[in-house]
Design a protein around this motif. Structure first.
Motif, PDB file in Angstrom:
ATOM      1  N   ILE A  82       4.163 -81.137  -5.304  1.00 38.53           N
ATOM      2  CA  ILE A  82       5.458 -81.518  -4.744  1.00 38.53           C
ATOM      3  C   ILE A  82       5.378 -81.371  -3.237  1.00 38.53           C
ATOM      4  O   ILE A  82       4.925 -80.356  -2.722  1.00 38.53           O
ATOM      5  N   CYS A  92       3.693 -74.620  -4.001  1.00 42.58           N
ATOM      6  CA  CYS A  92       2.994 -75.379  -5.043  1.00 42.58           C
ATOM      7  C   CYS A  92       1.487 -75.225  -4.904  1.00 42.58           C
ATOM      8  O   CYS A  92       0.917 -75.565  -3.868  1.00 42.58           O
ATOM      9  N   PRO A  93       0.797 -74.704  -5.909  1.00 38.24           N
ATOM     10  CA  PRO A  93      -0.651 -74.472  -5.794  1.00 38.24           C
ATOM     11  C   PRO A  93      -1.449 -75.764  -5.852  1.00 38.24           C
ATOM     12  O   PRO A  93      -2.619 -75.791  -5.488  1.00 38.24           O
ATOM     13  N   MET A 122      12.907 -78.363 -14.644  1.00 36.36           N
ATOM     14  CA  MET A 122      11.782 -79.085 -15.242  1.00 36.36           C
ATOM     15  C   MET A 122      11.664 -78.722 -16.705  1.00 36.36           C
ATOM     16  O   MET A 122      12.157 -77.686 -17.148  1.00 36.36           O
ATOM     17  N   CYS A 171       1.035 -82.167 -10.835  1.00 36.01           N
ATOM     18  CA  CYS A 171       1.834 -81.027 -11.273  1.00 36.01           C
ATOM     19  C   CYS A 171       1.294 -80.498 -12.585  1.00 36.01           C
ATOM     20  O   CYS A 171       1.094 -81.239 -13.547  1.00 36.01           O
ATOM     21  N   ILE A 172       1.064 -79.188 -12.600  1.00 31.66           N
ATOM     22  CA  ILE A 172       0.546 -78.577 -13.813  1.00 31.66           C
ATOM     23  C   ILE A 172       1.637 -77.837 -14.564  1.00 31.66           C
ATOM     24  O   ILE A 172       1.382 -77.118 -15.513  1.00 31.66           O
ATOM     25  N   GLY A 173       2.850 -77.986 -14.112  1.00 30.53           N
ATOM     26  CA  GLY A 173       3.958 -77.361 -14.823  1.00 30.53           C
ATOM     27  C   GLY A 173       3.976 -75.856 -14.737  1.00 30.53           C
ATOM     28  O   GLY A 173       4.441 -75.173 -15.644  1.00 30.53           O
ATOM     29  N   CYS A 174       3.475 -75.304 -13.631  1.00 30.82           N
ATOM     30  CA  CYS A 174       3.419 -73.852 -13.526  1.00 30.82           C
ATOM     31  C   CYS A 174       4.797 -73.256 -13.299  1.00 30.82           C
ATOM     32  O   CYS A 174       5.025 -72.083 -13.589  1.00 30.82           O
ATOM     33  N   GLY A 175       5.737 -74.030 -12.762  1.00 34.79           N
ATOM     34  CA  GLY A 175       7.096 -73.531 -12.623  1.00 34.79           C
ATOM     35  C   GLY A 175       7.330 -72.699 -11.394  1.00 34.79           C
ATOM     36  O   GLY A 175       8.407 -72.122 -11.231  1.00 34.79           O
ATOM     37  N   LEU A 176       6.321 -72.605 -10.507  1.00 29.18           N
ATOM     38  CA  LEU A 176       6.515 -71.774  -9.305  1.00 29.18           C
ATOM     39  C   LEU A 176       7.626 -72.328  -8.414  1.00 29.18           C
ATOM     40  O   LEU A 176       8.408 -71.585  -7.851  1.00 29.18           O
ATOM     41  N   CYS A 177       7.641 -73.649  -8.281  1.00 33.83           N
ATOM     42  CA  CYS A 177       8.642 -74.257  -7.405  1.00 33.83           C
ATOM     43  C   CYS A 177      10.038 -73.984  -7.943  1.00 33.83           C
ATOM     44  O   CYS A 177      10.962 -73.674  -7.198  1.00 33.83           O
TER      45      CYS A 177
HETATM   46  S1  SF4 Z   1       4.759 -75.569  -8.134  1.00 34.27           S
HETATM   47 FE1  SF4 Z   1       3.718 -77.514  -8.055  1.00 34.27          FE
HETATM   48  S2  SF4 Z   1       2.391 -77.526  -9.805  1.00 34.27           S
HETATM   49 FE2  SF4 Z   1       3.859 -75.863 -10.146  1.00 34.27          FE
HETATM   50  S3  SF4 Z   1       5.492 -76.831 -11.339  1.00 34.27           S
HETATM   51 FE3  SF4 Z   1       6.085 -76.995  -9.230  1.00 34.27          FE
HETATM   52  S4  SF4 Z   1       5.297 -79.025  -8.582  1.00 34.27           S
HETATM   53 FE4  SF4 Z   1       4.262 -78.472 -10.510  1.00 34.27          FE
END
Ligand code: SF4
Ligand code: SF4
Lengths: 204, 329
Positions: A148, A143-144, A111, A94-100
């Motif tokens: 997840i 998720c890129p 998150m 997880c890169i913490g992009c926040g898309l999910c």
């Molecule tokens: S979409 Fe994937 S990579 Fe981005 S925050 Fe959520 S789990 Fe992390």
């Protein structure tokens, strides 16, 4: 068979539809009486008795004794989520992009991220409120990083649902990763873990 | 009345009560297993070997559960109704010979509590009183489903009393006695003497009526789960509900005994082999109760009444008339 003939719902010579053969309902008392007599002596009751007796003798039991035996579930089954690690390095994917968090239609992913000492974004908190999650799978799809995913764990007996979906529980433990137990979600772009997956050298 | 007779009678009563209470429990086990096998299931498997102790688990549950008396019920009647069902079921057993006479420790034992000369009349009468269990329980329950069930039970029981009474009349005319022992001895000569050969219509009619009297599946509309929940038992809990249950299963056993004794020769000449044959016949009839439950759908209440008054009763009457004519000439 092609579906076109089925689209014509009118009963005709060409169409595959036909009227079910239903006997006209008896109207006079004599006809009703004849019907009763016919049905009484036709032996349909004995057919029923024979069918269940045959099943009992064949003893072809279909019961799955659940806690002892389990049915296989599909590889794309959407059970409680998992957070995966990178095969080559063991870092969190997880890169913490926040898309999910953004796409989740029931708004149940929370998150917390921070910039760590290496100037990388680090996910400090990641939790899913299972009381609201509808297991739609959007988070896994968006998720890129294939970080997840939905796992295969459907036995969720616990004192609190939250026990399954705080970050420490979802994340693949490191020793599982080294022993090769992290299952890959067979989605688009999924990697096949083998020797070809190597750590990207940082120094060029 | 001497002391020995009283002691013997009390001992017999206790034995019958214990044996048939236990059998009622085991009956539920067999019912679950047989139904399960017929539906490709396994039935109870986890309590004890092959789920055998499920009966004990159910017993513990029924005995220790809270006995709830709902608010608007008529309390005394609500409380007494299950007792009526269970008590009448066991009272009916008093005139049924379960086993031929035998001698134990030099003492001649008649395994029948009271060989009264109106045996079968008594059995049928007491079973008819059993109607008051569902009727009063359902009416006192302050529950619409129970009320429907009470009305249905009154209709069904009273109608099918007619069938069972009339269908028995023909064999009784042949035997000339109402005592079950006499009926049994009448057929003591072997299979050829069984009443079922001379009275097949009466046999079938009584068998059908037995389903209605015990409220078993083709005629299960007194407590039809998918229409009226548990009917008269809806508001009951704990052991009061359990008494209804024991009553129903004990009734199934007793009516099986009655059919076997009246139509299928009973225990025959009284030898041990005959006694075991009686048990086999009874087991078959009990099994048939379970079998039909797996195989047949329930009939509608109006169809049941229609069947009773327009088909079975005329048949029974015609059967009596023909039997009478044959006996006269
Ligand atoms: S979409 Fe994937 S990579 Fe981005 S925050 Fe959520 S789990 Fe992390
Ligand atoms: S499965 Fe759907 S509802 Fe559940 S966390 Fe993912 S996006 Fe949200």
């Amino acid at each position: 068979m092609h579906s076109e003939p089925l689209n014509d719902r009118n009963v005709s010579e060409q169409s595959p539809y036909f009227y079910v053969d239903i006997e006209t309902y008896p109207t006079t008392s004599w006809d009703k009486f004849k019907q009763v007599v016919k049905r009484t002596f036709k032996g349909e009751l004995f057919v029923g008795l024979w069918v269940v007796m045959r099943e009992m003798i064949k003893f072809d039991i279909h019961t799955v004794q659940y806690p002892k035996e389990k049915l296989p579930i599909g590889p794309r089954y959407r059970a409680v989520h998992k957070l995966l690690r990178l095969w080559e390095s063991g870092y969190e994917r997880c890169i913490g992009c926040g898309l999910c968090e953004k796409i989740c239609i029931s708004d149940c992913i929370r998150m917390d991220t921070k910039i760590d000492e290496n100037s990388r974004k680090e996910v400090t908190e990641y939790s899913i409120n299972l009381g609201r999650c509808i297991f739609c799978g959007y988070c896994a799809e968006v998720c890129p990083e294939l970080a997840i995913v939905h796992g295969q764990r459907y036995e969720n007996g616990s004192e609190q649902r939250a026990h399954f979906v705080i970050k420490d529980d979802m994340l693949t433990p490191l020793d599982w990763l080294t022993s090769g137990q992290q299952a890959e979600f067979p989605g688009f772009g999924a990697i096949t873990p083998n020797e070809s997956v190597t750590k990207t050298p940082l120094a060029y | 009345m001497d002391m020995a007779f009283i002691i013997e009678t009390i001992a017999k009563i206790v034995v019958i009560l214990l044996v048939f209470s236990a059998l009622a429990g085991l009956g539920t086990y067999f019912e679950r297993k047989v139904l399960a096998f017929m539906q490709r299931r396994l039935g109870p498997m986890h309590v004890g070997p092959f789920g055998l102790l499920q009966v004990a688990a159910d017993g513990i549950k029924l005995f220790t559960k809270e006995d709830i008396i709902p608010q608007n019920v008529v309390k005394p009647i609500f409380k007494i109704a299950p007792v009526i069902t269970a008590a009448t079921a066991f009272m009916a057993a008093a005139a049924i010979p379960f086993w031929p006479e035998f001698t134990a420790f030099g003492y001649k034992v008649h395994p029948i509590v009271a060989d009264i000369n109106v045996g079968i009349l008594y059995v049928l009468g007491i079973m008819a009183i059993g109607l008051y269990g569902p009727l009063l329980g359902g009416m006192a329950s302050a529950n619409k489903f129970s009320l429907i069930s009470a009305a249905r039970s009154a209709a069904v029981f009273i109608s099918y009393e007619v069938i069972s009474g009339l269908s028995l009349l023909a064999p009784l005319m042949m035997v000339g006695s109402l005592s079950l022992i006499d009926i049994n001895n009448y057929q003591a000569g072997g299979i050829g003497n069984w009443i079922v050969w001379s009275q097949p219509v009466a046999f079938i009619l009584f068998w059908i009526a037995a389903f209605a009297e015990t409220g078993r599946t083709p005629f299960h509309l007194i407590a039809n789960d998918h229409e009226i929940i548990d009917g008269f038992g809806t508001e009951y809990s704990g052991m009061r509900w359990g008494l209804f249950f024991i009553g129903e299963y004990a009734n199934m056993f007793f009516i099986s005994f009655v059919i076997a004794i009246i139509f299928l020769g009973g225990f025959g000449d009284g030898s041990i082999a005959g006694a075991f044959q009686l048990l086999l016949k009874v087991s078959f009839f009990f099994f048939f109760f379970l079998w039909t439950r797996a195989a047949w759908p329930d009939v509608r209440p109006d169809q049941l009444m229609w069947l009773c008054w327009k088909v079975l009763m005329p048949l029974a009457v015609v059967n009596i008339v023909i039997t009478g004519l044959v006996m006269m000439f």
